[in-house]
Motif scaffolding. Structure first.
Motif, PDB file in Angstrom:
ATOM      1  N   PHE A  63      36.228  23.700 -34.207  1.00 19.44           N
ATOM      2  CA  PHE A  63      35.326  22.610 -33.789  1.00 19.44           C
ATOM      3  C   PHE A  63      35.726  21.238 -34.326  1.00 19.44           C
ATOM      4  N   ARG A  64      36.919  21.122 -34.834  1.00 20.87           N
ATOM      5  CA  ARG A  64      37.380  19.856 -35.401  1.00 20.87           C
ATOM      6  C   ARG A  64      38.570  19.320 -34.613  1.00 20.87           C
ATOM      7  N   LEU A  65      39.305  18.435 -35.270  1.00 22.45           N
ATOM      8  CA  LEU A  65      40.526  17.858 -34.713  1.00 22.45           C
ATOM      9  C   LEU A  65      41.702  18.249 -35.592  1.00 22.45           C
ATOM     10  N   PRO A  66      42.927  18.062 -35.103  1.00 26.89           N
ATOM     11  CA  PRO A  66      44.084  18.420 -35.927  1.00 26.89           C
ATOM     12  C   PRO A  66      44.057  17.692 -37.268  1.00 26.89           C
ATOM     13  N   ALA A  67      44.450  18.388 -38.320  1.00 25.29           N
ATOM     14  CA  ALA A  67      44.474  17.790 -39.656  1.00 25.29           C
ATOM     15  C   ALA A  67      45.469  16.638 -39.732  1.00 25.29           C
ATOM     16  N   ASP A  68      46.576  16.736 -39.012  1.00 24.77           N
ATOM     17  CA  ASP A  68      47.615  15.710 -39.008  1.00 24.77           C
ATOM     18  C   ASP A  68      47.896  15.344 -37.552  1.00 24.77           C
ATOM     19  N   ARG A  69      47.371  14.230 -37.127  1.00 24.92           N
ATOM     20  CA  ARG A  69      47.463  13.856 -35.708  1.00 24.92           C
ATOM     21  C   ARG A  69      48.880  13.501 -35.280  1.00 24.92           C
ATOM     22  N   ALA A  70      49.669  12.938 -36.178  1.00 21.65           N
ATOM     23  CA  ALA A  70      51.065  12.640 -35.837  1.00 21.65           C
ATOM     24  C   ALA A  70      51.833  13.945 -35.625  1.00 21.65           C
ATOM     25  N   GLU A  71      51.599  14.914 -36.497  1.00 19.81           N
ATOM     26  CA  GLU A  71      52.245  16.222 -36.326  1.00 19.81           C
ATOM     27  C   GLU A  71      51.779  16.865 -35.027  1.00 19.81           C
ATOM     28  N   ALA A  72      50.501  16.751 -34.712  1.00 17.87           N
ATOM     29  CA  ALA A  72      49.975  17.331 -33.473  1.00 17.87           C
ATOM     30  C   ALA A  72      50.693  16.747 -32.263  1.00 17.87           C
ATOM     31  N   ARG A  73      50.879  15.431 -32.246  1.00 16.09           N
ATOM     32  CA  ARG A  73      51.592  14.812 -31.117  1.00 16.09           C
ATOM     33  C   ARG A  73      53.011  15.359 -31.008  1.00 16.09           C
ATOM     34  N   THR A  74      53.692  15.490 -32.144  1.00 13.39           N
ATOM     35  CA  THR A  74      55.056  16.018 -32.144  1.00 13.39           C
ATOM     36  C   THR A  74      55.083  17.455 -31.621  1.00 13.39           C
ATOM     37  N   VAL A  75      54.187  18.289 -32.130  1.00 11.03           N
ATOM     38  CA  VAL A  75      54.141  19.707 -31.746  1.00 11.03           C
ATOM     39  C   VAL A  75      53.790  19.852 -30.265  1.00 11.03           C
ATOM     40  N   LEU A  76      52.804  19.107 -29.796  1.00 10.68           N
ATOM     41  CA  LEU A  76      52.397  19.227 -28.391  1.00 10.68           C
ATOM     42  C   LEU A  76      53.462  18.673 -27.448  1.00 10.68           C
ATOM     43  N   THR A  77      54.135  17.616 -27.848  1.00  9.66           N
ATOM     44  CA  THR A  77      55.230  17.086 -27.031  1.00  9.66           C
ATOM     45  C   THR A  77      56.360  18.103 -26.949  1.00  9.66           C
ATOM     46  N   GLU A  78      56.673  18.749 -28.069  1.00 10.39           N
ATOM     47  CA  GLU A  78      57.698  19.799 -28.056  1.00 10.39           C
ATOM     48  C   GLU A  78      57.275  20.942 -27.138  1.00 10.39           C
ATOM     49  N   ALA A  79      56.005  21.337 -27.201  1.00  9.97           N
ATOM     50  CA  ALA A  79      55.511  22.413 -26.333  1.00  9.97           C
ATOM     51  C   ALA A  79      55.670  22.036 -24.869  1.00  9.97           C
ATOM     52  N   TRP A  80      55.331  20.782 -24.543  1.00  5.12           N
ATOM     53  CA  TRP A  80      55.475  20.337 -23.160  1.00  5.12           C
ATOM     54  C   TRP A  80      56.928  20.430 -22.713  1.00  5.12           C
ATOM     55  N   HIS A  81      57.858  19.976 -23.541  1.00  6.10           N
ATOM     56  CA  HIS A  81      59.286  20.060 -23.195  1.00  6.10           C
ATOM     57  C   HIS A  81      59.726  21.511 -23.048  1.00  6.10           C
ATOM     58  N   ARG A  82      59.332  22.362 -23.985  1.00  4.73           N
ATOM     59  CA  ARG A  82      59.761  23.758 -23.961  1.00  4.73           C
ATOM     60  C   ARG A  82      59.174  24.527 -22.786  1.00  4.73           C
ATOM     61  N   SER A  83      58.010  24.088 -22.293  1.00  2.00           N
ATOM     62  CA  SER A  83      57.367  24.805 -21.190  1.00  2.00           C
ATOM     63  C   SER A  83      58.168  24.744 -19.888  1.00  2.00           C
ATOM     64  N   LEU A  84      59.145  23.871 -19.823  1.00  2.00           N
ATOM     65  CA  LEU A  84      60.000  23.793 -18.641  1.00  2.00           C
ATOM     66  C   LEU A  84      60.869  25.047 -18.502  1.00  2.00           C
ATOM     67  N   THR A  85      61.298  25.618 -19.633  1.00  2.00           N
ATOM     68  CA  THR A  85      62.225  26.755 -19.586  1.00  2.00           C
ATOM     69  C   THR A  85      61.754  27.973 -20.384  1.00  2.00           C
ATOM     70  N   GLU A  86      60.599  27.875 -21.047  1.00  2.37           N
ATOM     71  CA  GLU A  86      60.120  28.978 -21.887  1.00  2.37           C
ATOM     72  C   GLU A  86      58.665  29.303 -21.577  1.00  2.37           C
ATOM     73  N   ARG A  87      58.240  30.503 -21.987  1.00  2.00           N
ATOM     74  CA  ARG A  87      56.829  30.879 -21.897  1.00  2.00           C
ATOM     75  C   ARG A  87      56.132  30.376 -23.157  1.00  2.00           C
ATOM     76  N   VAL A  88      55.423  29.278 -23.015  1.00  2.00           N
ATOM     77  CA  VAL A  88      54.717  28.647 -24.135  1.00  2.00           C
ATOM     78  C   VAL A  88      53.253  29.045 -24.086  1.00  2.00           C
ATOM     79  N   GLU A  89      52.738  29.438 -25.240  1.00  2.00           N
ATOM     80  CA  GLU A  89      51.333  29.806 -25.372  1.00  2.00           C
ATOM     81  C   GLU A  89      50.692  28.903 -26.413  1.00  2.00           C
ATOM     82  N   LEU A  90      49.481  28.429 -26.111  1.00  2.00           N
ATOM     83  CA  LEU A  90      48.673  27.699 -27.087  1.00  2.00           C
ATOM     84  C   LEU A  90      47.427  28.522 -27.306  1.00  2.00           C
ATOM     85  N   ALA A  91      47.046  28.723 -28.562  1.00  2.00           N
ATOM     86  CA  ALA A  91      45.900  29.595 -28.823  1.00  2.00           C
ATOM     87  C   ALA A  91      45.170  29.183 -30.084  1.00  2.00           C
TER      88      ALA A  91
END
Length: 153
Positions: A63-91
């Motif tokens: 029920f909160r937000l990411p503890a480190d918002r800069a890290e969250a942006r980096t991680v989510l951007t990486e997930a978006w890039h990887r989703s082009l060629t990989e099965r990415v799951e967010l949970a």
């Protein structure tokens, strides 16, 4: 290249670019025969359980937000890039609040206007996704802090 998700499977979201990502609640077991991701991002207050695929833990209390918002942006951007060629799951635990918020951020990265990203995820993933007002504001601010990295960028 990993075989893509089947968009008919539970939790699979098709982004406007055609990328497929899966959202999931970790409290619910995977359906029998469901494919494993090749890369998982786990949005939890404590480290995720061990799994046989590559994992990234993003500290994000319930029920909160990411503890480190800069890290969250980096991680989510990486997930978006990887989703082009990989099965990415967010949970997260339930698969709605934190997972829905992260999926809405991926939609923003994919070119969905920030003000429409929550509605997009609710329409195409789970109608209860993104549970709190501050999660909705996070998606708006996520979009405001940089432009899309999608095809039109």
């Amino acid at each position: 290249m990993t075989e893509a998700w089947d968009e008919r499977d539970a939790g699979v979201l098709r982004l406007p670019s055609g990328r497929l990502v899966r959202g999931r609640g970790l409290r619910r077991p995977l359906a029998p025969g469901a494919p494993n991701p090749s890369y998982g991002i786990y949005l939890l207050g404590r480290p995720p359980p061990e799994v046989p695929w590559q994992v990234r833990w993003l500290r994000w209390p319930d029920f909160r937000l990411p503890a480190d918002r800069a890290e969250a942006r980096t991680v989510l951007t990486e997930a978006w890039h990887r989703s082009l060629t990989e099965r990415v799951e967010l949970a997260c635990g339930g698969g709605r609040g934190r997972t829905g918020t992260a999926l809405a951020c991926l939609a923003v990265l994919d070119g969905v206007p920030p003000g429409e990203a929550v509605s997009y995820v609710r329409a195409h993933y789970d109608r209860h996704a993104v549970e709190t007002p501050w999660q909705r504001r996070y998606v708006l601010r996520f979009g405001a802090s940089s432009g899309p990295v999608g095809p039109e960028a």
